[in-house]
Every structure is written in structure tokens, then in C-alpha cells.
Design a protein around this motif. Structure first.
Motif, mmCIF file in Angstrom:
data_model
loop_
_atom_site.group_PDB
_atom_site.id
_atom_site.type_symbol
_atom_site.label_atom_id
_atom_site.label_comp_id
_atom_site.label_asym_id
_atom_site.label_seq_id
_atom_site.Cartn_x
_atom_site.Cartn_y
_atom_site.Cartn_z
ATOM 1 N N THR B 417 0.637 -1.275 0.106
ATOM 2 C CA THR B 417 -0.076 -0.154 -0.041
ATOM 3 C C THR B 417 0.906 1.396 -0.041
ATOM 4 O OG1 THR B 417 -1.614 -1.331 1.231
ATOM 5 C CG2 THR B 417 -1.927 1.188 1.103
ATOM 6 N N THR B 442 -0.420 4.177 -4.309
ATOM 7 C CA THR B 442 -1.928 4.147 -4.236
ATOM 8 C C THR B 442 -2.537 4.936 -5.376
ATOM 9 O OG1 THR B 442 -1.484 5.875 -2.604
ATOM 10 C CG2 THR B 442 -2.398 3.838 -1.626
ATOM 11 N N ALA B 445 -4.511 3.956 -8.807
ATOM 12 C CA ALA B 445 -5.940 3.356 -8.775
ATOM 13 C C ALA B 445 -6.654 4.646 -8.849
ATOM 14 C CB ALA B 445 -5.977 2.640 -7.173
ATOM 15 N N GLY B 452 -9.548 -0.002 -4.915
ATOM 16 C CA GLY B 452 -8.366 -0.861 -4.345
ATOM 17 C C GLY B 452 -8.672 -0.638 -2.773
ATOM 18 N N GLN B 468 -2.039 -3.786 -0.369
ATOM 19 C CA GLN B 468 -2.653 -3.217 -1.291
ATOM 20 C C GLN B 468 -3.455 -4.544 -2.189
ATOM 21 O OE1 GLN B 468 -3.722 0.783 -3.507
ATOM 22 N NE2 GLN B 468 -1.902 -0.234 -4.336
ATOM 23 N N MET B 470 -5.917 -4.550 -5.857
ATOM 24 C CA MET B 470 -6.715 -3.495 -6.827
ATOM 25 C C MET B 470 -7.334 -4.563 -7.621
ATOM 26 S SD MET B 470 -3.953 -0.572 -7.883
ATOM 27 C CE MET B 470 -2.377 -1.578 -7.685
#
Lengths: 96, 499
Positions: B417, B442, B445, B452, B468, B470
Motif C-alpha cells: 500500500t 496508491t 488506482a 483498491g 494493497q 486492486m
């Protein structure tokens, strides 16, 4: 490209920000540092690439122009710094 | 019993209420006491609303006593980031320019939470106007990470993430423009999801970068995430960008099953000076999902490298336009014009009203906000538009294509993340670029508009690490299923900070 002191003054005017001299210097330093990183984008060939402004299709949404209940004036004005006669008061903008 | 209530998840609280083992009032009181106990140290809240919460709890208790069936959020204490409008309750965006602003309407998400019976315990701190990665840019005070009070909670929804981690609320809402839900969730060891762009109405969310902003839940586990999503998603005629698509019951995706799921692990996300321990934790998570029947392979998304530059042109450009409304006329701070100015503008002097605008904005906005307004105004100005803004929009298209290509092959993408765990307060304050690196995993996304989620996947020196995941647009269901499966086989989400 690097922002000069004059560029900073011009952009501040467009942004409606009365910056101090110290702020102008710090901003010039920080923004120029970031602009150096942005240069990286020029490596890419994007001549035939469509720009993305939104990831989903956006279009105007229309509705019929029909009167409906509005927010009460007193509530709308309650947050204003200066009010008179149901209007927002600002420094004089028209010469009499 | 009642002293431990604030430790509970949404679904645990709901079970107790449903079985009439506790009242909504007892639940609310437990969280209110917890806030009194720990918030002087954590400082997650700008405004607390204990009386409001108790009143709402009272209504839930009455419904229960009438024998009505209650929904999963009824009587559940929520915290809301202070950039979402709450009628009659201060909504400041952590900015001096809105220090006294009381909205006259509720944001759609707030309305939906109230309808679901959730109780509001307060409004949480953020980086001013959601611009920042550490909540240090708040115009009022710095929020601290409950896991180590000398470190940042991440940002910009740092108050919301810290409040959930510190058990000051059962769940919170955040907003995510470049990682502002997922990154603080990662730093605070909780679950944070940014849904697909358009899933959740932005009506009443104070706009920062309109093509990127999205509201989402911060919760103690993935089950709670699905429950909150159910309440907040859906078309809203007051937000023309909200999507008119069916909203599934996300709790149906809470199935521990990843057999045959195809996972892509894009190597670029591990290359931003990512902490080796963070890399190891994420790879271990991928291994676990593989053991459980998923197929994982390394892949490449070359354009991801450009995400940060694209973001720091597009977001400031949109912000410079959105923040033009703060002029001291209709609400918020007003600073009187320079007494030397007069009505008419002449060469070399400015008019009184312009002086009022400029002084109000100069004193009302903090340094980071001014910097972004300046960058955005510059990037949009004649002569530079093509080189910066248009170029960034084109590279945004390349980035979307990389995601489209990846999702032809994979169901989900798994990455860290954030490249590191929470950093020390003040540590990155002087370097605008180092601070922004916290969002590098991040941001893509948001640029692509896809969902996400961040879930806890380990610890380093006592600080949480975030995983993370997605998925493609509108496929929150797969995201929830993968995250839930991972969570069911790990214990990280059950760990609590010592406060």
C-alpha cells in the motif's frame, strides 16, 4: 522550465494569494523541485494518445426547469461574514 | 462488559444489539468514554458529538423496544472525516478558512449512514482539504499514530484511520484522492477501501480533485468494509458522476475462496525505494494466497513510474479550480482589505475587494494548499497548459491502458500500500517530494478510477504494514473476496495498539 520570482508573483496574482516574500522564496524552491520531477513525462511519446479528463463518460445532466422548495434564506446566510437585507455584504465594487 | 464494547467490530456490535444483550446507548457511551480516555493523546477528532450520538442511539433503542428489526449499522458509532458535510455540525476541512463553517445540509453518505441508524461520534482530522500524506498539514493540530505516538497516522484521512485503530469509533469514512484512505489505513493497521470512481456519491464531500476524489470506509476488518459499502454505494441524482449501476450485496462476497484466482504482482510497485521488510510481507501474503489456490505471477506496468508526476499536475490543477470558491464572501474566514485600497483598481494598485480575496486566502490557507493552488494555476495557465496539464492527461491514458491490459490477464493486482511503514512526525516535512512518495503505490488506482483496498499484512518495529489489492472497475466483489480470504488466514487485523 524554471519559475522565476516574476512567474511566482504572476501566478500568485492569478491565484488571488497575497504571499509574503518568504513564502514566495519557499514556493519557488519547492515548485521548481517538483517541476524537475514532472520533466520525466516528456520522455514519453504521447502524440497519438487521447487525453483522459475523466475515467467514466461524463455528460451534462438536465432536468426540467420547475420550481421546487429552496433552502431557507436565513440558513443560507447564516454562515456569511457580513449580511444586510438578505444579501452578502462585500467591500464596495461599483463607484457611485 | 460495557468497557470492552468499543473494541468490537460492526458485525459484533450488531449481534449484541440484535440479541438485546446491550443497548445502543451502552454502545455509544463506551465509545464516548474511549474518546475521552485516549483522544487527548491521539488527537483524531476536530469535533466530537457525544450528545448527538446519544440522541441517535436513543432512537435505535426505541426501535428495538418496539420490536423492529434493525439493520447492520443501527446503533453503530461512526466517525466522519471533516471534509464531509454534516448539517449543523462544524465541517472545517482542517482549514482556518472554514474554521466556523456549519453546513446547512448533510452529504449523501452522511444521510445514508443516518438512515441506516449509525450514530455519529465526531468529525476527524485530516491534512487541510485532504492535501497531504501524514495529517501534519492540518490547519489545527497533528494527529498521532496509535501504534506509536511519535509517528504519523498517514493521510489525508489520518484522523479517521487513527480513530478506528484506537477504538474511538467502530468505523469511519474517509476520502481518497491519491491514497488518502488506503495509505493511512496501512499506517494504522486497519482496513481501508477506495471504491470504483462513481460508486459512492460525492455530494457534500468538499471537492479537492473532482476526477479523482472518492469516499470509502475505514474499518476493523473486511466484513465491516462490506457492510459499510452496502450502505453508502449507489446512484445519487445530486452527483452527476455517481454511477447508475446495480449495487450488489457486498457481504455475499465474504467467502474464503481464492481457488483459481489470477493474481498479477506488478514489479514497478516494489521499486520506489520500498522497504525490504514491506516487500517481504507483501510477497509472503502473495505466497499465502497461492497456497490457498490462487495463481500468482510477476508482471510489469511500465507507466506506473509516471503516476506521481501525472497526479501532481492533475490534482493541483483541479484543486486550483475547486478552491477558487473560498473568497470570504459567503462563508468561512474573511480578512479585511488593505486599508490603503479603494473601489477602483488602477495600474499598480488593487481594488479593495481583490485585496479582501487575497488576504482572506493568504491567511486562511496553509502552506501545502497554497503550493498546490500555485502549481495548478501555473499548469493551467496559457503557454504551459500543453506541456503540463494536457501531457499529464495523456499519460493518464497510458496508465489506464496498462491497467486494462493487466486486467485482461489477472483478476486482481497485489502490491504494497505504501513503500514504508509510518514515519516520524516532522521527518519528511521539509521535502515535498519525499512526503509524496508515501502515496506512490496508491495514486495509480485513482488515476485509473479502479477500486483498491488496504489490509494489514504484518509489522515492522511495532508498526503495521499494508497490503494493497486492486481490481478492475466495479469489481469490488473480487476485491472483498480476496481480502476476506487473506484475513481469515491471518491474525494481523486482530492486533490492537497499546494506548
Amino acid at each position: 522550465m524554471r519559475l522565476t520570482a516574476q512567474d511566482i508573483a504572476d501566478v500568485a496574482r492569478l491565484s488571488r494569494l497575497e504571499l509574503t516574500e518568504e513564502e514566495k522564496e519557499t514556493l519557488a524552491k519547492h515548485i521548481n523541485r517538483l517541476l524537475e520531477h514532472f520533466e520525466k513525462l516528456q520522455e514519453l511519446d504521447t502524440d497519438d494518445v487521447e487525453p483522459t479528463s475523466h475515467v467514466i463518460p461524463v455528460y451534462n445532466v438536465f432536468r426540467k426547469d420547475e420550481p421546487a422548495p429552496s433552502l431557507p434564506v436565513e440558513e443560507v446566510l447564516a454562515n456569511a461574514p457580513d449580511v444586510a437585507d438578505n444579501c452578502f455584504v462585500v467591500p464596495r465594487v461599483v463607484e457611485t | 462488559m460495557s468497557d470492552r464494547l468499543c473494541n468490537l467490530t460492526i458485525h459484533e456490535i450488531h449481534e449484541l444489539l440484535r440479541k438485546k444483550q446491550v443497548s445502543a446507548r451502552e454502545i455509544a457511551e463506551s465509545f464516548i468514554r474511549r474518546i475521552e480516555e485516549v483522544d487527548p493523546r491521539v488527537r483524531a477528532f476536530i469535533t466530537t458529538t457525544p450528545d448527538y450520538a446519544l440522541k441517535q442511539a436513543e432512537a435505535v433503542d426505541q426501535a428495538i423496544s418496539r420490536g423492529e428489526a434493525i439493520g447492520p449499522l443501527a446503533g453503530v458509532p461512526a466517525a466522519i472525516k471533516d471534509n464531509m458535510c454534516t448539517r449543523g455540525i462544524f465541517t472545517t476541512c482542517a482549514s482556518k478558512i472554514l474554521y466556523n463553517y456549519k453546513p446547512i445540509y448533510d452529504a449523501t453518505v452522511v444521510e445514508r449512514l443516518y438512515m441506516a441508524g449509525a450514530t455519529l461520534v465526531g468529525k476527524t482530522n485530516l491534512d487541510e482539504f485532504a492535501m497531504g500524506s501524514s495529517t501534519e498539514n492540518s490547519g489545527f493540530f497533528v494527529t498521532r499514530n496509535p501504534w506509536n505516538l511519535d509517528t504519523v497516522p498517514g493521510g489525508s484521512s489520518g484522523g479517521s484511520a487513527a480513530a478506528v485503530a484506537a477504538d474511538e469509533c467502530a468505523f469511519a469514512l474517509g476520502s481518497d484522492t491519491g491514497g488518502s484512505i488506503r495509505q493511512p489505513a496501512s499506517f494504522c493497521g486497519v482496513v481501508g477501501m477506495k471504491p470504483t470512481y462513481g460508486r459512492v456519491s460525492r455530494y457534500g464531500l468538499v471537492a479537492f480533485a473532482s476526477s479523482l476524489d472518492q469516499i470509502g470506509p475505514i474499518t476493523k476488518d473486511v466484513t465491516d468494509c462490506a457492510i459499510v459499502l452496502n450502505a453508502i454505494c449507489g446512484k445519487d441524482r445530486r452527483d452527476s458522476t455517481s454511477l447508475d449501476v446495480p449495487v450488489p450485496d457486498f457481504t455475499q462476497s465474504l467467502r474464503a475462496d481464492v481457488k483459481g484466482l489470477k493474481i498479477g504482482v506488478p514489479k514497478e510497485f516494489f521499486g520506489f525505494g520500498t522497504d525490504p521488510d514491506v516487500q517481504a510481507a507483501v510477497r509472503k501474503a502473495v505466497d499465502l494466497l497461492t497456497e490457498l489456490g490462487a495463481h500468482a505471477e510477476e508482471t510489469s506496468m511500465p507507466s506506473v513510474e509516471y503516476g506521481l508526476a501525472v497526479y501532481y499536475i492533475i490534482a493541483p490543477a483541479e484543486c486550483s479550480s475547486n478552491l477558487a470558491r473560498y473568497d470570504g464572501v459567503r462563508y468561512g474566514l474573511r480578512v479585511a482589505p488593505d486599508s490603503g485600497t479603494v473601489t477602483r483598481q488602477t495600474r499598480g494598485s488593487k481594488s479593495s475587494i481583490v485585496s479582501m480575496f487575497e488576504r482572506t486566502r493568504e491567511q486562511g490557507f496553509g502552506a501545502e494548499v497554497k503550493q498546490r493552488i500555485m502549481i495548478g494555476t501555473y499548469a493551467l495557465s496559457a503557454g504551459y497548459y500543453d506541456a503540463y496539464y494536457l501531457k499529464a492527461q495523456k499519460v493518464r491514458t497510458l496508465l489506464r491502458r496498462d491497467f486494462d491490459k493487466a486486467f485482461e490477464k489477472y483478476d486482481i493486482l497485489v502490491t504494497p500500500t505504501s513503500p514504508t511503514v509510518a514515519f516520524g512526525i516532522g521527518e519528511r516535512a521539509d521535502d515535498p517530494y519525499a512526503m509524496k512518495l508515501a502515496d506512490i503505490c496508491t495514486i495509480p488506482a485513482n488515476l485509473a478510477g479502479i477500486p483498491g483496498i488496504s489490509v494489514p499484512c504484518g509489522f515492522k518495529n511495532g508498526l503495521p504494514i499494508g497490503l494493497q489489492i486492486m481490481a478492475k472497475a466495479l469489481d469490488e466483489e473480487t476485491l472483498i473476496r480476496a481480502a476476506f480470504t487473506y484475513e481469515q488466514h491471518t491474525e494481523y487485523h486482530r492486533k490492537k495498539p497499546q494506548l
